[in-house]
Design a protein around this motif. Structure first.
Motif, mmCIF file in Angstrom:
data_model
loop_
_atom_site.group_PDB
_atom_site.id
_atom_site.type_symbol
_atom_site.label_atom_id
_atom_site.label_comp_id
_atom_site.label_asym_id
_atom_site.label_seq_id
_atom_site.Cartn_x
_atom_site.Cartn_y
_atom_site.Cartn_z
ATOM 1 N N ASN A 53 -99.069 2.975 99.659
ATOM 2 C CA ASN A 53 -98.116 2.375 98.721
ATOM 3 C C ASN A 53 -96.742 2.179 99.357
ATOM 4 O OD1 ASN A 53 -99.410 2.343 95.790
ATOM 5 N ND2 ASN A 53 -100.118 4.194 96.833
ATOM 6 N N ASP A 55 -95.381 -0.588 100.427
ATOM 7 C CA ASP A 55 -94.688 -1.777 99.907
ATOM 8 C C ASP A 55 -93.982 -1.474 98.590
ATOM 9 O OD1 ASP A 55 -95.533 -3.219 102.078
ATOM 10 O OD2 ASP A 55 -97.249 -4.119 101.054
ATOM 11 N N LEU A 56 -94.657 -0.753 97.712
ATOM 12 C CA LEU A 56 -94.041 -0.393 96.433
ATOM 13 C C LEU A 56 -92.851 0.521 96.656
ATOM 14 C CD1 LEU A 56 -94.040 -0.386 93.340
ATOM 15 C CD2 LEU A 56 -95.669 1.524 93.420
ATOM 16 N N ASP A 58 -90.893 0.678 99.312
ATOM 17 C CA ASP A 58 -89.793 -0.120 99.867
ATOM 18 C C ASP A 58 -89.134 -0.977 98.795
ATOM 19 O OD1 ASP A 58 -90.210 0.920 102.368
ATOM 20 O OD2 ASP A 58 -91.517 -0.715 103.038
ATOM 21 N N GLU A 59 -89.922 -1.413 97.823
ATOM 22 C CA GLU A 59 -89.377 -2.230 96.737
ATOM 23 C C GLU A 59 -88.481 -1.418 95.813
ATOM 24 O OE1 GLU A 59 -91.159 -4.436 92.759
ATOM 25 O OE2 GLU A 59 -92.407 -4.330 94.570
ATOM 26 N N LEU A 60 -88.813 -0.137 95.642
ATOM 27 C CA LEU A 60 -88.106 0.693 94.671
ATOM 28 C C LEU A 60 -86.975 1.516 95.279
ATOM 29 C CD1 LEU A 60 -91.179 2.037 92.647
ATOM 30 C CD2 LEU A 60 -89.642 0.179 92.014
ATOM 31 N N TYR A 61 -87.054 1.816 96.594
ATOM 32 C CA TYR A 61 -86.081 2.715 97.218
ATOM 33 C C TYR A 61 -85.508 2.078 98.475
ATOM 34 C CZ TYR A 61 -88.005 6.323 94.153
ATOM 35 O OH TYR A 61 -88.403 7.044 93.056
ATOM 36 N N SER A 62 -84.214 2.214 98.625
ATOM 37 C CA SER A 62 -83.547 1.681 99.818
ATOM 38 C C SER A 62 -83.486 2.711 100.936
ATOM 39 C CB SER A 62 -82.121 1.219 99.474
ATOM 40 O OG SER A 62 -81.371 2.291 98.916
ATOM 41 N N HIS A 64 -85.122 6.086 103.021
ATOM 42 C CA HIS A 64 -86.429 6.633 103.365
ATOM 43 C C HIS A 64 -86.318 8.121 103.699
ATOM 44 C CE1 HIS A 64 -87.113 2.343 103.701
ATOM 45 N NE2 HIS A 64 -88.415 2.551 103.780
ATOM 46 N N ARG A 78 -93.166 4.569 87.843
ATOM 47 C CA ARG A 78 -93.564 3.233 88.298
ATOM 48 C C ARG A 78 -94.654 3.286 89.357
ATOM 49 N NH1 ARG A 78 -87.510 1.725 89.855
ATOM 50 N NH2 ARG A 78 -87.775 3.867 90.644
ATOM 51 N N TYR A 79 -94.911 4.456 89.909
ATOM 52 C CA TYR A 79 -95.951 4.631 90.919
ATOM 53 C C TYR A 79 -97.180 5.261 90.259
ATOM 54 C CZ TYR A 79 -98.416 6.927 94.790
ATOM 55 O OH TYR A 79 -99.374 7.372 95.669
#
Length: 324
Positions: A53, A55-56, A58-62, A64, A78-79
């Motif tokens: 997951n 991609d999801l 990276d979409e939700l969090y800037s 890491h 959302r996950y």
């Protein structure tokens, strides 16, 4: 038993095991933090990649960092594979089947969900990480203990066993797959001294360190650990044991031939694995884990087609099998 009830019970077990397995997946890094020098920097986003997951995320969090990974895996609604979502789905599946499941099991799962929800709302910080993960793991084990001690040996128990063993096997392979990720620095001077420690952390996260020492009676080595966790038929959290228990439960059901053939296919792939090569080459280990998880998908599909084919709607996102 109605196919809808059977499916809900099956997914109840899978979601409980998924919540526990996800907590164990995170605990691999927690164990490494205790065993490695402070100067060694651990990667956390590789765990996201192992769940499939990235991609999801990276979409939700800037960012890491560790806090983002903990937030995503533990408490992000959302996950679909987060711990809170897994427990919510387990609770919903149990709510619709309370007439066949003892009340004590409902009370424990409901209490676990509410407790985790409160902790998630207050934030899962690195400081609270270990206590949170331990709470989830032990509470899920409590649920399984209540199932063992209070549920009669009926088809309800059979479908619980099928869901638990298949999800456990899948989560074990994901925890093993942590070893193929870049969790440790990749320069030879830094990585080599810590390889055995990383294998030890995998064992500890599966509560398998003591059993490994009893059964294998050798120091921690990658090939021995990998063989133990994939092929052993005595340790409860070995893939080989999970498949054997799955097959034994399956034999109590009618029309099991197709599903049993899928189990045998998976067993053959495990038996044919080149363990020393997989332990020495992370890329090959990752590819092998992907192949085994595809076997699990086909096994689930055969089971669903045989016993759940009349069910077209799902009350708790049952269609979302966690796949790579």
């Amino acid at each position: 038993m109605l196919s809808r009830v059977a499916e809900n019970i099956y997914w109840l077990a899978r979601y409980i095991e998924r919540a526990e397995g996800t907590a164990r997946l995170l605990s691999v890094n927690s164990n490494l933090l205790l065993d490695l020098p402070r100067s060694t920097k651990l990667g956390w986003t590789e765990i996201i990649a192992i769940t499939g997951n990235a991609d999801l995320f990276d979409e939700l969090y800037s960012n890491h960092d560790e806090s983002s990974v903990l937030s995503f895996i533990c408490g992000d609604q959302r996950y679909p594979g987060s711990i809170i979502r897994s427990l919510a789905a387990a609770r919903e599946n149990l709510r619709t089947t309370r007439d066949v499941i003892p009340r004590e099991i409902w009370e424990e799962i409901n209490q676990l969900y509410l407790s985790v929800r409160d902790q998630v709302e207050s934030g899962i910080t690195p400081r609270k990480r270990d206590a949170f993960l331990t709470r989830v793991i032990r509470s899920c084990q409590t649920v399984n203990g209540l199932i063992e001690g209070t549920l009669s040996y009926t088809q309800a128990r059979t479908f619980l066993m099928l869901g638990r063993q298949l999800e456990r096997a899948d989560m074990i392979t994901r925890i093993i797959d942590v070893r193929s990720g870049n969790l440790l620095p990749r320069s030879p001077g830094e990585l080599t001294p810590f390889e055995n420690i990383q294998w030890m952390s995998v064992l500890k996260s599966l509560s398998g360190y003591q059993m490994y020492r009893q059964h294998v009676r050798l120091r921690i080595r990658g090939p021995d650990v990998l063989s133990f966790l994939l092929q052993d038929r005595q340790f409860p959290r070995a893939v080989g044991t999970c498949l054997e228990r799955f097959a034994n439960a399956l034999l109590t059901l009618p029309r099991h031939d197709r599903v049993l053939n899928e189990v045998e296919t998976c067993r053959q792939h495990l038996a044919a694995a080149d363990i020393p090569l997989l332990a020495s080459e992370p890329e090959r280990l990752h590819a092998f884990v992907d192949d085994i998880q595809l076997d699990f998908i086909e096994l689930h599909d055969a089971l669903a087609a045989t016993y759940f084919a009349s069910v077209h709607e799902s009350p708790a996102d049952n269609s979302q099998s966690q796949t790579a």
